[in-house]
Design a protein around this motif. Structure first.
Motif: not given
Length: 287
Positions: A184-192
């Motif tokens: 989840f953290a990796a996903f939010t970082e990529i999108v953010g």
């Protein structure tokens, strides 16, 4: 010709759905149900060749809205998870728990007795999450960086599929699943951070998911609604355990534990009231 008012309304719906889908325990598909566009959206994706021209404006405007909402929330979540992991995970746990009554009510809306097939589907969902927890415990599936090497590309591709499939199933939150498997953290970082390469790979995974699973999900919800929703219920209940187990690792003192517990209750109340409001709005639309 689509009117400007309709376009703005559809854009706003997409933004709200995108924001909701980024909160663990809140399903973007459920929001689409409340807005009265879910069946149209699933029909378009299941029979894309037939409806892409007729509904192109609707699909594109909604997609843009979802992307805007997702990016807006992703940046904030990424910062909060880095600085307050235990508090965030406990809050997310409350959000997830708050949607359980709505999923159960959706599965048993007719009040019929729960069948053996539905209990089996629930057990399968729980078993999937149990395996994830065991892998996490013994294999160390903490939040990790995802690169663009061969393995990273496969992971990104799968994340894209998870996001799209969960957006097609009311009650299933992709954020919940990504927390459970540690991405989840990796996903939010990529999108953010709008990492274009990674986003393109996830988009490709999402497109493949549309073609592979949209008709299957459409048929599952039409012909096996109860079992499908009980599978989602099993995944959801199991993910609560996964999220709480994850959060315990980050609690360092009694004060942090107390704050986390309060945030869990806040998340629970917010999610339950949100889902209740969504359900009431959906019911009023049908009436």
């Amino acid at each position: 010709m689509v009117s400007a008012v309709t376009s703005i309304k559809e854009l706003a719906m997409g933004i709200v759905a995108g924001i909701a889908s980024m909160l663990p325990g809140i399903s973007g598909a459920t929001v689409c149900v409340a807005f009265g566009i879910y069946e149209r959206l699933i029909r378009d994706m299941a029979y894309l060749r037939k409806w892409i021209r007729k509904d192109f404006a609707f699909l594109m405007i909604l997609l843009i809205g979802v992307l805007i909402g997702t990016v807006l929330v992703a940046k904030v979540l990424n910062i909060l998870i880095d600085d307050y992991p235990a508090e965030c995970m406990m809050f997310f746990g409350g959000l997830i728990l708050g949607q359980v009554p709505m999923i159960y009510a959706s599965a048993k809306g007719d009040g019929a007795k729960t069948t053996s097939a539905e209990w089996l589907a629930f057990a399968v969902g729980m078993a999937v999450m149990a395996v994830m927890i065991l892998v996490d415990h013994f294999g160390g599936m903490d939040d990790v960086e995802v690169g663009t090497d061969a393995v990273g590309c496969v992971i990104l591709f799968v994340i894209g599929m998870i996001v799209i499939v969960s957006m097609m199933l009311p009650g299933l939150s992709h954020s919940t699943l990504l927390i459970s498997i540690g991405y989840f953290a990796a996903f939010t970082e990529i999108v953010g951070d709008l990492k274009v390469t990674e986003l393109c790979i996830m988009l490709l995974g999402g497109l493949v998911a549309v073609f592979l699973f949209s008709k299957l999900i459409h048929l599952a919800l039409e012909d096996h609604h109860g079992s499908t929703m009980f599978l989602i219920l099993g995944l959801t209940v199991g993910s609560i355990v996964a999220v709480l187990a994850y959060s315990v690792d980050y609690v360092s003192d009694p004060v942090e534990l107390a704050v986390s517990a309060v945030l869990f209750v806040i998340g629970l109340l917010f999610s339950y009231r949100f889902m209740k409001a969504v359900d009431l709005e959906d019911s009023s639309e049908k009436d």
